[in-house]
Scaffold this motif. Structure first.
Motif, PDB file in Angstrom:
ATOM      1  N   ALA A  99       0.617  -1.261   0.135  1.00  0.00           N
ATOM      2  CA  ALA A  99       0.113   0.067  -0.023  1.00  0.00           C
ATOM      3  C   ALA A  99       0.862   1.243   0.047  1.00  0.00           C
ATOM      4  N   PHE A 100       0.589   2.279  -0.836  1.00  0.00           N
ATOM      5  CA  PHE A 100       1.260   3.657  -0.759  1.00  0.00           C
ATOM      6  C   PHE A 100       0.015   4.396   0.068  1.00  0.00           C
ATOM      7  N   GLY A 101       0.462   5.205   0.995  1.00  0.00           N
ATOM      8  CA  GLY A 101      -0.411   6.117   1.722  1.00  0.00           C
ATOM      9  C   GLY A 101      -1.928   5.680   1.826  1.00  0.00           C
ATOM     10  N   PHE A 118      13.044  -2.102 -17.232  1.00  0.00           N
ATOM     11  CA  PHE A 118      12.346  -1.136 -16.650  1.00  0.00           C
ATOM     12  C   PHE A 118      11.274  -0.504 -17.666  1.00  0.00           C
ATOM     13  N   GLN A 119      10.197   0.044 -17.253  1.00  0.00           N
ATOM     14  CA  GLN A 119       9.291   0.753 -18.255  1.00  0.00           C
ATOM     15  C   GLN A 119       9.884   1.940 -18.640  1.00  0.00           C
ATOM     16  N   ASN A 120      10.219   2.758 -17.434  1.00  0.00           N
ATOM     17  CA  ASN A 120      10.905   4.018 -17.726  1.00  0.00           C
ATOM     18  C   ASN A 120      12.473   3.817 -17.570  1.00  0.00           C
ATOM     19  N   SER A 178      10.569  11.402  -0.414  1.00  0.00           N
ATOM     20  CA  SER A 178      10.477  11.054  -1.619  1.00  0.00           C
ATOM     21  C   SER A 178      10.796   9.762  -2.041  1.00  0.00           C
ATOM     22  N   VAL A 179       9.926   9.021  -2.584  1.00  0.00           N
ATOM     23  CA  VAL A 179      10.192   7.765  -2.886  1.00  0.00           C
ATOM     24  C   VAL A 179      10.655   7.494  -4.259  1.00  0.00           C
ATOM     25  N   ASN A 180      11.622   7.064  -4.601  1.00  0.00           N
ATOM     26  CA  ASN A 180      12.141   6.947  -5.772  1.00  0.00           C
ATOM     27  C   ASN A 180      11.387   6.034  -6.785  1.00  0.00           C
ATOM     28  N   ARG A 181      10.538   6.652  -7.592  1.00  0.00           N
ATOM     29  CA  ARG A 181       9.651   5.968  -8.399  1.00  0.00           C
ATOM     30  C   ARG A 181      10.504   5.260  -9.739  1.00  0.00           C
ATOM     31  N   VAL A 182       9.945   3.934 -10.032  1.00  0.00           N
ATOM     32  CA  VAL A 182      10.763   3.314 -11.247  1.00  0.00           C
ATOM     33  C   VAL A 182       9.471   2.779 -12.099  1.00  0.00           C
ATOM     34  N   PRO A 200      -5.172  -2.653 -17.210  1.00  0.00           N
ATOM     35  CA  PRO A 200      -5.126  -1.254 -17.689  1.00  0.00           C
ATOM     36  C   PRO A 200      -4.143  -0.581 -16.893  1.00  0.00           C
ATOM     37  N   ASN A 201      -4.008   0.620 -17.374  1.00  0.00           N
ATOM     38  CA  ASN A 201      -3.081   1.867 -16.580  1.00  0.00           C
ATOM     39  C   ASN A 201      -3.266   1.851 -15.118  1.00  0.00           C
ATOM     40  N   GLY A 202      -2.125   1.661 -14.425  1.00  0.00           N
ATOM     41  CA  GLY A 202      -2.333   1.817 -12.829  1.00  0.00           C
ATOM     42  C   GLY A 202      -2.803   0.603 -12.325  1.00  0.00           C
ATOM     43  N   ALA A 203      -2.950  -0.472 -12.974  1.00  0.00           N
ATOM     44  CA  ALA A 203      -3.402  -1.694 -12.310  1.00  0.00           C
ATOM     45  C   ALA A 203      -2.476  -2.295 -11.358  1.00  0.00           C
ATOM     46  N   GLY A 204      -1.265  -1.843 -11.379  1.00  0.00           N
ATOM     47  CA  GLY A 204      -0.217  -2.285 -10.260  1.00  0.00           C
ATOM     48  C   GLY A 204       0.654  -3.551 -10.796  1.00  0.00           C
ATOM     49  N   LYS A 205       1.170  -3.565 -12.236  1.00  0.00           N
ATOM     50  CA  LYS A 205       2.051  -4.202 -12.911  1.00  0.00           C
ATOM     51  C   LYS A 205       3.414  -3.910 -12.452  1.00  0.00           C
ATOM     52  N   THR A 206       3.817  -2.625 -12.878  1.00  0.00           N
ATOM     53  CA  THR A 206       5.116  -2.232 -12.426  1.00  0.00           C
ATOM     54  C   THR A 206       5.292  -2.217 -10.841  1.00  0.00           C
ATOM     55  N   THR A 207       4.201  -1.937 -10.156  1.00  0.00           N
ATOM     56  CA  THR A 207       4.592  -2.273  -8.763  1.00  0.00           C
ATOM     57  C   THR A 207       4.640  -3.456  -8.389  1.00  0.00           C
ATOM     58  N   LEU A 208       4.145  -4.256  -9.142  1.00  0.00           N
ATOM     59  CA  LEU A 208       4.485  -6.037  -8.739  1.00  0.00           C
ATOM     60  C   LEU A 208       5.783  -6.313  -8.980  1.00  0.00           C
ATOM     61  N   ASP A 250       9.487  -5.032 -18.357  1.00  0.00           N
ATOM     62  CA  ASP A 250       8.230  -4.314 -18.265  1.00  0.00           C
ATOM     63  C   ASP A 250       8.026  -3.395 -19.451  1.00  0.00           C
ATOM     64  N   GLU A 251       6.922  -3.799 -20.250  1.00  0.00           N
ATOM     65  CA  GLU A 251       6.584  -3.263 -21.625  1.00  0.00           C
ATOM     66  C   GLU A 251       7.935  -2.837 -22.592  1.00  0.00           C
ATOM     67  N   PRO A 252       8.572  -3.931 -22.971  1.00  0.00           N
ATOM     68  CA  PRO A 252       9.585  -3.943 -23.999  1.00  0.00           C
ATOM     69  C   PRO A 252       9.105  -3.179 -25.219  1.00  0.00           C
TER      70      PRO A 252
HETATM   71  N1  LIG Z   1       6.234   4.664  -5.252  1.00  0.00           N
HETATM   72  C1  LIG Z   1       4.907   4.962  -5.393  1.00  0.00           C
HETATM   73  N2  LIG Z   1       4.300   5.774  -4.315  1.00  0.00           N
HETATM   74  C2  LIG Z   1       3.096   5.925  -4.445  1.00  0.00           C
HETATM   75  N3  LIG Z   1       2.019   5.354  -5.322  1.00  0.00           N
HETATM   76  C3  LIG Z   1       2.607   4.434  -6.018  1.00  0.00           C
HETATM   77  C4  LIG Z   1       3.805   4.151  -6.162  1.00  0.00           C
HETATM   78  N4  LIG Z   1       4.389   3.384  -7.228  1.00  0.00           N
HETATM   79  C5  LIG Z   1       2.862   3.231  -7.619  1.00  0.00           C
HETATM   80  N5  LIG Z   1       2.303   3.919  -7.295  1.00  0.00           N
HETATM   81  C6  LIG Z   1       0.519   3.829  -7.428  1.00  0.00           C
HETATM   82  O1  LIG Z   1       0.424   2.346  -7.562  1.00  0.00           O
HETATM   83  C7  LIG Z   1      -0.759   2.257  -8.579  1.00  0.00           C
HETATM   84  C8  LIG Z   1      -0.052   1.109  -9.436  1.00  0.00           C
HETATM   85  O2  LIG Z   1       0.950   1.705 -10.536  1.00  0.00           O
HETATM   86  P1  LIG Z   1       1.680   0.878 -11.320  1.00  0.00           P
HETATM   87  O3  LIG Z   1       2.705   1.731 -12.032  1.00  0.00           O
HETATM   88  O4  LIG Z   1       2.123  -0.347 -10.708  1.00  0.00           O
HETATM   89  O5  LIG Z   1       0.740   0.596 -12.675  1.00  0.00           O
HETATM   90  P2  LIG Z   1       0.938  -0.218 -13.972  1.00  0.00           P
HETATM   91  O6  LIG Z   1      -0.021  -1.356 -14.004  1.00  0.00           O
HETATM   92  O7  LIG Z   1       2.326  -0.499 -14.187  1.00  0.00           O
HETATM   93  O8  LIG Z   1       0.407   1.029 -15.020  1.00  0.00           O
HETATM   94  P3  LIG Z   1       0.953   1.286 -16.435  1.00  0.00           P
HETATM   95  O9  LIG Z   1       0.270   0.435 -17.316  1.00  0.00           O
HETATM   96  O10 LIG Z   1       0.536   2.773 -16.681  1.00  0.00           O
HETATM   97  O11 LIG Z   1       2.475   0.987 -16.480  1.00  0.00           O
HETATM   98  C9  LIG Z   1      -0.948   3.659  -9.294  1.00  0.00           C
HETATM   99  O12 LIG Z   1      -1.983   4.202  -8.572  1.00  0.00           O
HETATM  100  C10 LIG Z   1       0.333   4.378  -8.789  1.00  0.00           C
HETATM  101  O13 LIG Z   1       0.018   5.646  -8.684  1.00  0.00           O
END
Ligand SMILES: Nc1ncnc2c1ncn2[C@@H]1O[C@H](COP(=O)(O)OP(=O)(O)OP(=O)(O)O)[C@@H](O)[C@H]1O
Ligand SMILES: [Mg+2]
Lengths: 260, 314, 290
Positions: A12-14, A84-86, C286-290, A37-45, A176-178
């Motif tokens: 969880a974030f905040g 990395f996606q970015n 500041s979380v380093n977002r990647v 979809p965008n924001g689903a949490g893939k990159t976070t995973l 991640d999104e190659p």
């Molecule tokens: N470091 C962070 N701090 C706060 N919120 C975050 C952080 N990283 C991700 N999130 C939130 O977690 C959710 C999932 O983001 P994530 O980047 O994993 O999506 P995604 O599935 O990779 O989307 P996309 O297809 O656009 O790449 C989003 O709401 C994002 O704002």
């Protein structure tokens, strides 16, 4: 035996649950796609699995060993690598040096040995350069070995990240999104490359929005939406799954129709 | 790759050529002393070439280690009877150990926070050197005993010219060696992307620590040489301004490059000498020159020269 | 008790100056991402120009206004002549440019005012005020009050005016601010000018207590920088808190531990806080977002 297994992973974030009880597993030789979809949490995973974020709950195993909370460089040593996606390319270094960094753990790096340039350093460098050159060819960047990475186009850097990740000789490779920013021709080549990586006996986890690519090379698919797994199965099942069409594929189709 | 090898060795040989030629040409003790200072500060700056230029970590407290080295040369022989020529090594060990101990926590900080932490470290060292009057002689500094070799006291400017020049050559050779090794690549990788580096298996904090310790050892050896060749040390050598001067030397010449470190040091050592004719205006002109050079050559002299020659030869 | 009170009074007084320097840092840092090492020189200029103008026979009020004016001109000149031309140079380069500026200003002050210490008479009276046995200089109240007033003014400027909104928007997201039509150059000029004014005010108020000389700026910049970090870089409230804490730590350790090491203890305290909270007390995580 499963190479990488995630069970009930949450973060969880905040107060916002970006991942809520997500699980998946992937075997050697297999391509597992994670879509949504965008924001689903893939990159976070990916960030949780590769050790950049610490999960608030759940369990992750690599070859049967628990890895949650281990730092990324330890995971690299255990055979896990990613892109990395970015992009996280080393922009001021040449392409070949970027890939050589991936050989870090394959080289016997002693600080003093490097400082005094013991003869073994030169020998190791030769081996590493040969391997790095092969990988650069494999991702189709031959001839640009000594270009500075920061001056190369986006699509080339995505492939550079793949070469760099392969240089660590991973058991599990997470992409991640190659295909983002690639033209259709490049995407086809990429599909062949990813498939061949899996066929080498590595486990590949693929996050991608290009559905043609996903459907053509994945063995299994996991669909995420708002931090939860909403479906999993073979490509054919996912394509016809009503929930997935509703949450993602339908929208994606509409977007593509609108763009065309 | 054989040509890479000869590249490194050519650089060191060219540098040796310059050093030897100058040692011959320079007419008197005054010029030899100035050149000695250039070599000594270049050695300290080389550490920053690795730390700032390659590993991308700023230190605004480097003069602290310069001070540790300098006072090692002063205190160890007078108090513990150590032979003066052994002091650079003992000083380097102390500085390296200190950097190792404080480096772990400090290097977790990034950017400006790292700058303030290193600044504070240098400041603390300088405070101790100023205030522990019983040990260090306080603000006035203390005498450094001259080394005696085979009954001859080493006090000739030319002797120190050659000792410091040889130290610089060794230091430069080691830094050049790092280029194109696992360690050298890891430094540059973590400068460009810490996340990328860690996923490639690089233990980022350990690598930073190595660069930090290396830079501390370089500064310390330079400090010892400074004390030994001058015959005295003062706490000013560990001051914040001295730290700033070291960073400026590194960036002015070109933070990535060994030649840059030497050119930058030469500029900042020579400028005040030239500017003494301006008397009261010295500080003012020095500041103006630093500002103007950094505005027009933001990545330093050497990269600018390389660009220029590329453009001319094209 | 009286002793403790005495130290606290000293700490808050000197801490107020650090707080103002830190506030100046914060203003420029927020709008530009630049750490201005010449910040301490504004304090020096404020004190020096006041001393010089009163020596020419100007009344104190006029001299103070003149000092703030000179400082603002210098601040704006720094932006136009040194910072803006550097463009997109790396942070280390810009830090060195501002250090160069501070060396330049120190050199200029040395030429104009010499190397000796200068002072002005306390503005109100030379008699200290006795509070519970502690003798507090009347000027200390002016410093504390002035700091409070200046920071209140600063807050109103930020929160209640259009210019302030532009500053805050730029701080939050420079690109977006430009896209909605905020004139970045004007924002920078205001930030540098405002920051110079804040520094000068601190210098004017504190000179009767601490005296001033051409080289007081360096130490003040260091302390102000440390205070800004302690509070959390970028947070005005953090800058104030950091400054006061640093001043208190310094005065208390000078009183109870060692006056020679008061600066060391202040820095060690900052260290300790940064190790526990790497973004300072009130800094943004500041979380380093990647
Ligand atoms: N470091 C962070 N701090 C706060 N919120 C975050 C952080 N990283 C991700 N999130 C939130 O977690 C959710 C999932 O983001 P994530 O980047 O994993 O999506 P995604 O599935 O990779 O989307 P996309 O297809 O656009 O790449 C989003 O709401 C994002 O704002
Ligand atoms: Mg993503």
């Amino acid at each position: 035996m499963s190479s990488l297994r995630a069970h009930d992973v949450s973060i969880a974030f905040g107060g916002i649950k970006a991942l809520d009880g997500v699980g998946f597993d992937v075997m050697p030789g297999e391509v597992l796609a994670i879509i949504g979809p965008n924001g689903a949490g893939k990159t976070t995973l990916f960030n949780v699995v590769s050790g950049l974020y610490r999960p608030t709950g759940g369990h992750i195993e690599l070859d049967g060993r628990g890895i949650e909370g281990l730092p990324p460089h330890r995971l690299a040593g255990m055979g896990l690598s990613r892109t990395f996606q970015n992009l996280q390319v080393f922009t001021e270094m040449t392409l070949i040096d970027n890939v050589l960094v991936g050989r870090h753990l394959r080289e016997r790096h002693s600080f003093l040995g490097d400082l005094f340039r013991l003869p073994s350093v030169a020998r190791e460098n030769d081996t590493s350069r040969k391997r790095a050159g092969e990988l650069i060819r494999r991702v189709g960047l031959e001839g640009r070995e000594s270009a500075i990475a920061g001056t190369m186009p986006y699509g080339a850097l995505r492939r550079l990240e793949i070469a760099r990740a392969l240089a660590t000789e991973p058991q599990v490779l997470m992409l991640d999104e190659p295909a983002a920013g690639c033209n259709p021709f490049e995407t086809r080549e990429l599909a062949a490359l990813i498939r061949s990586i899996a066929d080498d006996g590595r486990a590949v986890v693929l996050v991608e929005h290009d559905m043609r690519l996903v459907m053509s090379i994945s063995d299994r698919i996991v669909v995420l939406d708002r931090g939860r797994v909403i479906a999993r199965g073979a490509p054919a099942d996912i394509r016809s799954n009503a929930t997935v069409v509703e949450a993602y594929l339908g929208r994606l189709g509409a977007e593509e129709a609108a763009r065309a | 790759m054989p040509h890479r090898l000869s590249d490194r060795h050519l650089s060191v040989l060219a540098l040796a050529g310059v050093v030897i030629a100058l040692g011959w040409i320079l007419p008197n003790a005054y010029f030899l002393r100035i050149a000695t200072l250039v070599w000594i500060f270049a050695l300290a700056t080389l550490g920053l070439t690795v730390l700032i230029g390659q590993a991308g970590q700023v230190s605004l407290g480097q003069a602290g280690f310069l001070g540790v080295g300098a006072y090692a040369a002063a205190i160890l022989p007078t108090r513990y009877g150590l032979p003066p020529l052994a002091t650079p090594f003992v000083g380097a060990f102390v500085s390296g150990a200190l950097a190792f101990l404080v480096g772990r926590p400090i290097l977790r900080l990034k950017g400006h926070y790292l700058a303030i932490a290193t600044l504070g470290l240098g400041f603390l060292i300088s405070l101790v050197l100023t205030n522990e009057v019983g040990w260090t002689g306080g603000p006035d500094g203390m005498q450094v005993p001259r080394p005696v070799v085979f009954g001859v006291s080493l006090s000739q400017p030319s002797t120190w010219y050659w000792i410091s020049a040889a130290s610089l050559l060794i230091g430069a050779w080691l830094v050049l060696n790092l280029d194109g090794t696992t360690t050298g690549r890891a430094f540059r990788a973590l400068r460009d992307s810490e996340v990328g580096a860690s996923v490639m298996g690089i233990d980022v904090s350990r690598m930073k620590l190595r660069a930090f310790v290396l830079a501390a050892v370089y500064a310390s050896v330079a400090g010892s040489l400074l004390g030994l060749s001058n015959g005295f040390v003062t706490p000013d050598q560990s001051s914040f301004l001295q730290s700033v001067e070291l960073v400026t030397m590194s960036v002015l010449g070109g933070a990535h490059s060994v030649v840059g470190a030497i050119l930058g040091s030469a500029m900042l050592v020579l400028l005040p000498q030239v500017l003494t004719v301006m008397q009261d205006y010295e500080t003012l002109v020095l500041g103006a020159i630093v500002v103007v050079v950094m505005i027009f050559l933001p990545s330093g002299l050497v990269p600018a020269l390389v660009d220029l020659t590329k453009r001319l030869t094209r | 008790m009286a002793e403790l009170l005495q130290y606290i009074a000293t700490g808050i007084t000197i801490g107020s100056v650090y707080a103002l320097v830190a506030l100046g840092f914060t203003l420029i840092y927020n709008c530009s991402g630049i750490v201005n090492f010449a910040q301490g020189e504004f304090v020096m200029i404020g004190g020096m120009v006041t001393v010089a103008l009163t020596a020419y026979g100007l009344p104190l009020e006029a001299a103070a206004v003149g000092a703030v004016g000179v400082s603002i001109v210098v601040g704006i000149a720094i932006y136009i002549l040194a910072v803006a031309p550097a463009g997109r140079a790396s942070p280390v380069t810009v830090i060195i440019i501002t250090i160069g500026v501070s060396i330049f200003l120190r050199g200029a002050a040395q030429v104009l005012f010499g190397k000796q210490f200068h002072g002005v008479k306390p503005f109100l009276s030379e008699q200290p005020v006795m509070i519970l046995g502690a003798a507090v200089q009347s000027q200390a109240f002016l410093v504390i009050g002035g700091t409070a007033a200046a920071s209140l003014l600063f807050w109103i400027l930020l929160e209640r005016t259009l210019i302030g909104k532009a500053l805050m928007a730029t701080a939050a997201n420079r690109l977006a601010a430009q896209l909605v039509g905020i004139n970045l150059r004007r924002v920078m000029l205001i930030a540098f000018g405002g920051s110079a004014a804040i520094g000068a005010i601190a210098g004017i108020l504190v000179t009767p207590i601490t005296l001033t000389s051409y080289d007081v700026g360096t130490m003040l910049a260091l302390k102000g920088f440390a205070a800004a970090m302690l509070g959390g870089m970028g947070s005005p409230l953090g800058a104030m808190a950091g400054g006061l804490l640093l001043g208190l730590a310094e005065a208390l350790s000078a009183g109870y531990l060692s006056s020679a090491y008061k600066d060391a203890i202040a820095f060690l305290a900052t260290f300790a806080v940064l190790l526990l909270a790497p973004n300072g007390l009130l800094g943004r995580r500041s979380v380093n977002r990647v």
